[in-house]
Design an enzyme around this catalytic site. Structure first.
Site, mmCIF file in Angstrom:
data_model
loop_
_atom_site.group_PDB
_atom_site.id
_atom_site.type_symbol
_atom_site.label_atom_id
_atom_site.label_comp_id
_atom_site.label_asym_id
_atom_site.label_seq_id
_atom_site.Cartn_x
_atom_site.Cartn_y
_atom_site.Cartn_z
ATOM 1 N N HIS A 314 -11.198 -12.547 26.911
ATOM 2 C CA HIS A 314 -12.272 -12.244 26.033
ATOM 3 C C HIS A 314 -11.742 -11.454 24.936
ATOM 4 O O HIS A 314 -10.999 -10.597 24.776
ATOM 5 C CB HIS A 314 -13.279 -11.497 26.914
ATOM 6 C CG HIS A 314 -14.533 -11.527 26.154
ATOM 7 N ND1 HIS A 314 -14.968 -10.818 25.116
ATOM 8 C CD2 HIS A 314 -15.616 -12.233 26.184
ATOM 9 C CE1 HIS A 314 -16.184 -11.068 24.849
ATOM 10 N NE2 HIS A 314 -16.750 -11.874 25.764
ATOM 11 N N ASP A 371 -18.372 -16.530 32.131
ATOM 12 C CA ASP A 371 -18.484 -17.926 32.239
ATOM 13 C C ASP A 371 -17.859 -18.472 33.341
ATOM 14 O O ASP A 371 -18.208 -19.597 33.864
ATOM 15 C CB ASP A 371 -18.084 -18.826 30.758
ATOM 16 C CG ASP A 371 -19.168 -18.570 29.656
ATOM 17 O OD1 ASP A 371 -20.310 -18.482 29.981
ATOM 18 O OD2 ASP A 371 -18.464 -18.270 28.665
#
Ligand code: CMC
Length: 436
Positions: A314, A371
């Site tokens: 991320h 996700d």
């Protein structure tokens, strides 16, 4: 509406270029984050900053969402995501984000009632789906039909009229699940179900997605709870790619429908919201090829872009993704209670386990992100992979709206217009076509 805290002013920063020195204000936000205010940089020095990917650039001040990527903190309007996940609902979180405070019981009831009343689509909008190919990606269908809402509601396009804004917000939140469910129904050739307003937001969406007109549809409370939680976790994430898109597009003073349509397209990409679909496709390809999770990991480490480990890493979280922690727990519960044991899930668990111990991933601070698990939950409840990102969009909608409203209320509002450093040919000659 919760007001923004005034920026604290700290001693100026000095910038020296050659033998000249300038001073620029240093400001601090309510969580101690500091920035050098370079609003006057170009006017005073003739220079601009160069920051590809904007990793060091603050594009706005915002009181909506706080993230501390090093500590793994995420808060909406100051409230930790873990608390909201445990105690709140998606409708309440939507209100919190958009109106800046937790609603009273009466305010929440009124908000929910107005959302329920606007779930129906204009019949002509519904007919638009018949013009789309059967294999149209739901994100393309959603951005198209959300954009088309502007053609059906020309009376509510003024981004500075509070009454028009309010009705557009209600229409959008109410209709996006209907639009997304119809994209799916169109792709499988099943009839569209009219919304059933005795159901709540998530129940209604599940019925429109998975029900059919021939029989009753019972909303599974476990699935409904999991989806409501996913929507809460996705509801805002400060200035990510799609939200920055929403702010940039919105800054041209275009209406809310056009703005959100752009946000949906930005979310679609596999490096952003599209990662949840990419996660399942990755797990499926590992299963189909019969390679081991370990082999796949080695390919990802070798820099093979076709084997990037989707659902890991991320831009902001460099410790853990707090949403991933909440969702992992929910994921385990949902799969346990639904009695699901799948090959994909086994691969997912193995990948997660070995990655968390692997030097490459540990050194680069690459952890499973939201996700990774959301894809697994969507898959477990029978959602086709190409619908995952559309479901993310339903969750992210209140965040986009909150950020769009804040943009328009900002006294320093101006159209977004980054600059560049030009590197092309200088004053090139034009050769007529017959001499090229
Ligand atoms: N698999 C393998 N290597 C990776 C991965 C990954 N998923 N992510 C980053 N790396 C490596 C990258 O190759 C680089 O290595 P090196 O330093 O040797 O060149 C290093 O880690 C730093 O990566 P980066 O690309 O500079 O990091 P970034 O901050 O620009 O990218 C990211 C963040 C999310 C785009 C990236 O981690 C990624 O592509 N992840 C997979 C896609 C994904 O899951 N996206 C969903 C993000 S969460 C939902 C959302 O908020 O949108």
């Amino acid at each position: 509406m919760a007001s923004k805290t005034e920026l604290k002013k700290l001693p100026n920063a000095e910038l020296r270029i050659g033998d000249k020195t300038w001073e620029f204000p240093v400001v601090e936000g309510s969580e101690g984050e500091r920035a050098i205010d370079i609003t006057k940089l170009r006017a005073q020095t003739g220079h601009i900053t160069l920051d590809p990917g904007y990793a060091n650039s603050g594009s706005c001040t915002s009181a909506v969402t706080f993230i501390d990527g090093e500590e793994g903190i995420l808060r909406y309007r100051g409230i930790p995501i873990e608390t909201l996940a445990e105690q709140s609902s998606f409708m309440e979180v939507s209100y919190l984000l958009i109106y800046g405070k937790l609603p009273s019981a009466a305010e929440l009831a009124q908000f929910e009632a107005s959302i329920r009343r606007h779930t129906l689509l204009h019949e002509d909008l519904k007919r638009m789906y018949s013009a789309l190919p059967k294999d149209a990606h739901p994100m393309a269908a959603c951005s198209t039909t959300v954009g088309a809402l502007a053609t059906f509601y020309p009376d509510s396009l003024d981004p500075r009229d509070p009454a028009q804004i309010d009705i557009s917000i209600q229409r959008l939140i109410a209709k996006l699940p209907t639009l997304a469910a119809y994209a799916y129904k169109h792709s499988i050739g099943q009839p569209f179900l009219y919304p059933l307003n005795s159901l709540d937001y998530v129940g209604n969406f599940l019925r429109m997605m998975f029900g059919n007109p021939c029989e009753e549809y019972d909303v599974d409370p476990v699935v409904k709870k999991a989806l409501d939680l996913l929507f809460i976790l996705h509801a805002d994430h400060e200035q990510n790619c799609s939200t920055s898109t929403v702010r940039l597009v919105g800054s041209s003073m275009v209406n809310l429908f056009g703005t959100i349509s752009a946000g949906i397209n930005a979310l679609w990409g596999p490096l952003h919201g599209g990662a949840n679909q990419a996660v399942i496709e990755m797990l499926e390809s590992i299963a189909e090829e019969g390679t081991s999770a370990r082999d796949y990991l080695e390919r990802a480490k070798s820099g093979d872009e076709s084997a990037r480990l989707m659902g890991f890493g991320h831009r902001v979280y460099k410790n853990h993704d707090p949403r991933a922690r909440v969702i992992k727990k929910a994921c385990d519960e949902v799969l346990e209670r639904m009695g699901i044991h799948s090959k994909l899930l086994e691969i997912a668990k193995e990948l997660e386990e070995i990655t968390l111990k692997d030097d490459y991933f540990v050194q680069r601070k690459l952890y499973p992100n939201v996700d990774f698990y959301s894809g697994v939950i969507y898959n477990a409840i029978g959602t086709p992979a190409n619908m995952f990102t559309a479901m993310f969009a339903i969750g992210r909608l209140p965040g986009w709206i909150a950020q769009w409203k804040e943009l328009h209320q900002d006294p320093s509002f101006k159209i977004g217009r980054p600059r560049q450093i030009y590197t092309g040919p200088t004053n090139a000659p034009y050769t007529p076509i017959d001499r090229r």
